[in-house]
Design an enzyme around this catalytic site. Structure first.
Site, PDB file in Angstrom:
ATOM      1  N   MET A  65       0.809  -1.217   0.000  1.00 36.57           N
ATOM      2  CA  MET A  65       0.000   0.000   0.000  1.00 36.57           C
ATOM      3  C   MET A  65       0.843   1.268   0.000  1.00 36.57           C
ATOM      4  O   MET A  65       0.638   2.188   0.801  1.00 36.57           O
ATOM      5  CB  MET A  65      -0.929  -0.010   1.227  1.00 36.57           C
ATOM      6  CG  MET A  65      -1.868  -1.202   1.271  1.00 36.57           C
ATOM      7  SD  MET A  65      -2.883  -1.340  -0.211  1.00 36.57           S
ATOM      8  CE  MET A  65      -4.043  -0.024   0.114  1.00 36.57           C
TER       9      MET A  65
ATOM     10  N   HIS B 103      -3.893  -5.988  -9.295  1.00 33.82           N
ATOM     11  CA  HIS B 103      -4.931  -5.013  -8.932  1.00 33.82           C
ATOM     12  C   HIS B 103      -6.307  -5.671  -9.052  1.00 33.82           C
ATOM     13  O   HIS B 103      -6.568  -6.381 -10.030  1.00 33.82           O
ATOM     14  CB  HIS B 103      -4.840  -3.790  -9.854  1.00 33.82           C
ATOM     15  CG  HIS B 103      -5.832  -2.729  -9.517  1.00 33.82           C
ATOM     16  ND1 HIS B 103      -5.660  -1.878  -8.448  1.00 33.82           N
ATOM     17  CD2 HIS B 103      -7.017  -2.397 -10.078  1.00 33.82           C
ATOM     18  CE1 HIS B 103      -6.695  -1.061  -8.379  1.00 33.82           C
ATOM     19  NE2 HIS B 103      -7.540  -1.350  -9.355  1.00 33.82           N
TER      20      HIS B 103
ATOM     21  N   ASP C 111       4.640   1.537 -13.667  1.00 30.45           N
ATOM     22  CA  ASP C 111       5.378   2.715 -14.108  1.00 30.45           C
ATOM     23  C   ASP C 111       5.073   3.861 -13.154  1.00 30.45           C
ATOM     24  O   ASP C 111       4.519   3.641 -12.074  1.00 30.45           O
ATOM     25  CB  ASP C 111       5.099   3.055 -15.587  1.00 30.45           C
ATOM     26  CG  ASP C 111       3.653   3.426 -15.823  1.00 30.45           C
ATOM     27  OD1 ASP C 111       2.933   3.703 -14.846  1.00 30.45           O
ATOM     28  OD2 ASP C 111       3.234   3.450 -17.002  1.00 30.45           O
TER      29      ASP C 111
ATOM     30  N   GLU D  85      -7.015 -13.328  -8.990  1.00 25.26           N
ATOM     31  CA  GLU D  85      -5.664 -12.777  -8.779  1.00 25.26           C
ATOM     32  C   GLU D  85      -4.665 -13.907  -8.558  1.00 25.26           C
ATOM     33  O   GLU D  85      -3.557 -13.906  -9.115  1.00 25.26           O
ATOM     34  CB  GLU D  85      -5.646 -11.844  -7.559  1.00 25.26           C
ATOM     35  CG  GLU D  85      -6.474 -10.590  -7.718  1.00 25.26           C
ATOM     36  CD  GLU D  85      -6.416  -9.694  -6.482  1.00 25.26           C
ATOM     37  OE1 GLU D  85      -5.342  -9.589  -5.872  1.00 25.26           O
ATOM     38  OE2 GLU D  85      -7.454  -9.102  -6.124  1.00 25.26           O
TER      39      GLU D  85
HETATM   40  C1  GRF Z   1      -5.372  -7.659  -3.434  1.00 26.69           C
HETATM   41  O1  GRF Z   1      -6.749  -7.535  -3.734  1.00 26.69           O
HETATM   42  C2  GRF Z   1      -4.545  -6.900  -4.439  1.00 26.69           C
HETATM   43  O2  GRF Z   1      -5.081  -6.894  -5.719  1.00 26.69           O
HETATM   44  C3  GRF Z   1      -4.565  -5.504  -3.870  1.00 26.69           C
HETATM   45  O3  GRF Z   1      -4.496  -5.681  -2.476  1.00 26.69           O
HETATM   46  C4  GRF Z   1      -5.021  -6.953  -2.130  1.00 26.69           C
HETATM   47  C5  GRF Z   1      -3.939  -7.672  -1.391  1.00 26.69           C
HETATM   48  O4  GRF Z   1      -4.376  -8.898  -0.886  1.00 26.69           O
HETATM   49  N1  GRF Z   1      -3.499  -4.706  -4.442  1.00 26.69           N
HETATM   50  P1  GRF Z   1      -3.311  -9.917  -0.287  1.00 26.69           P
HETATM   51  O5  GRF Z   1      -2.513  -9.154   0.767  1.00 26.69           O
HETATM   52  O6  GRF Z   1      -2.448 -10.412  -1.400  1.00 26.69           O
HETATM   53  O7  GRF Z   1      -4.127 -11.014   0.336  1.00 26.69           O
END
Ligand code: GRF
Length: 202
Positions: A90, A109, A141, A174
Site C-alpha cells: 500500500m 490489482h 510505471d 488474482e
Molecule cells: C489484493 O486484492 C490486491 O489486488 C490488492 O491488495 C489486495 C492484497 O491482498 N493490491 P493480499 O494481501 O495479497 O491477500
C-alpha cells in the site's frame, strides 16, 4: 533473471499464491529471496517465515518517500532481487524504486484496469454498476495502476454481491493470474510494444 522480492503491507494471500507456485515448480524457475513489508504486523510476513523465506521490515512513517524507497531498493539489491512483485503493497513507488528496477516491477490489482484504479476497486465497481470486473497484473510505471497490462481475468458481478463477496471471487482470479504472469516474464515470453504486452503462448 530468477530472484524475486515480494513487497507486502497486509494479509499476503497473493504472496502465498506465488510461494505455492514456486513450490510446485510453476514460477518459471523464479525464487522468492525476500519478502519486504512496511507494516510490521503484516500477516504475510508469517506466511514467508513459514515458507523459510527471509523477511525484512522498515517503517515508512517519518521518512520522505524517496529516502524510504532508497532503503527498500538497498534491501532488495542486498538479496540479489531482479524482479519485484507488489502484492497488496500500500505505497506509491517513487522514481527511486522504479529506476532501481526498470521494467522489473509487477503489481496485481482487483479490477479490470484501466477501470477502477486506486483503492477500494471492488467498491468502485459495485457503485458504478458494472456487470463484469476482475483482476489485472501489470508492469508498474510512474502512474498509479497504469503500466502495461500483462494478464487479466474477468469476474461476473452478481446482483447479490457485497464488496466482500466480490473481493473474494476477484482474489481467486488474482491468485491464478499473478503466478502465471510472473512465470511468463521469467521465461522471457513477454514482448512490450508501447502499452501492449504480447505474451508468447497465450
Ligand atoms: C489484493 O486484492 C490486491 O489486488 C490488492 O491488495 C489486495 C492484497 O491482498 N493490491 P493480499 O494481501 O495479497 O491477500
Amino acid at each position: 533473471m530468477q530472484t524475486i522480492g515480494v513487497l507486502i503491507s497486509g494479509r499476503g494471500s497473493n504472496l502465498q499464491a506465488l510461494i505455492d507456485a514456486q513450490q510446485r515448480g510453476e514460477l518459471g524457475g523464479g525464487r522468492i529471496a525476500v519478502v519486504f513489508s512496511n507494516v510490521e504486523a503484516a500477516a504475510g510476513l508469517e506466511r514467508a517465515r513459514r515458507a523459510g523465506i527471509p523477511v525484512a521490515f522498515r517503517d515508512h512513517r517519518g521518512l520522505a518517500r524517496e529516502a524510504f524507497d532508497g532503503e527498500v531498493a538497498e534491501i532488495l539489491k542486498a538479496h540479489g532481487v531482479e524482479l519485484v512483485c507488489l502484492a497488496g503493497y500500500m505505497r506509491l513507488l517513487s522514481p527511486v524504486l522504479l529506476r532501481a528496477f526498470p521494467g522489473r516491477i509487477l503489481n496485481v490489482h482487483p479490477a479490470l484496469l484501466p477501470a477502477f484504479p486506486g483503492v477500494k476497486a471492488q467498491r468502485q465497481a459495485l457503485e458504478r454498476g458494472v456487470k463484469v470486473s476482475g483482476a489485472t497484473v501489470h508492469l508498474v510505471d510512474e502512474n498509479l495502476d497504469a503500466g502495461p497490462i500483462v494478464a487479466q481475468e474477468a469476474v461476473h458481478v452478481l446482483s447479490s454481491d457485497t464488496e466482500d463477496s466480490l473481493a473474494a471471487r476477484i482474489l481467486e482470479a488474482e491468485h491464478r493470474i499473478y503466478p502465471r504472469a510472473v512465470r511468463a516474464l521469467l521465461e522471457g515470453r513477454l514482448t512490450i510494444a508501447g502499452r501492449r504486452v504480447l505474451v508468447e503462448g497465450e
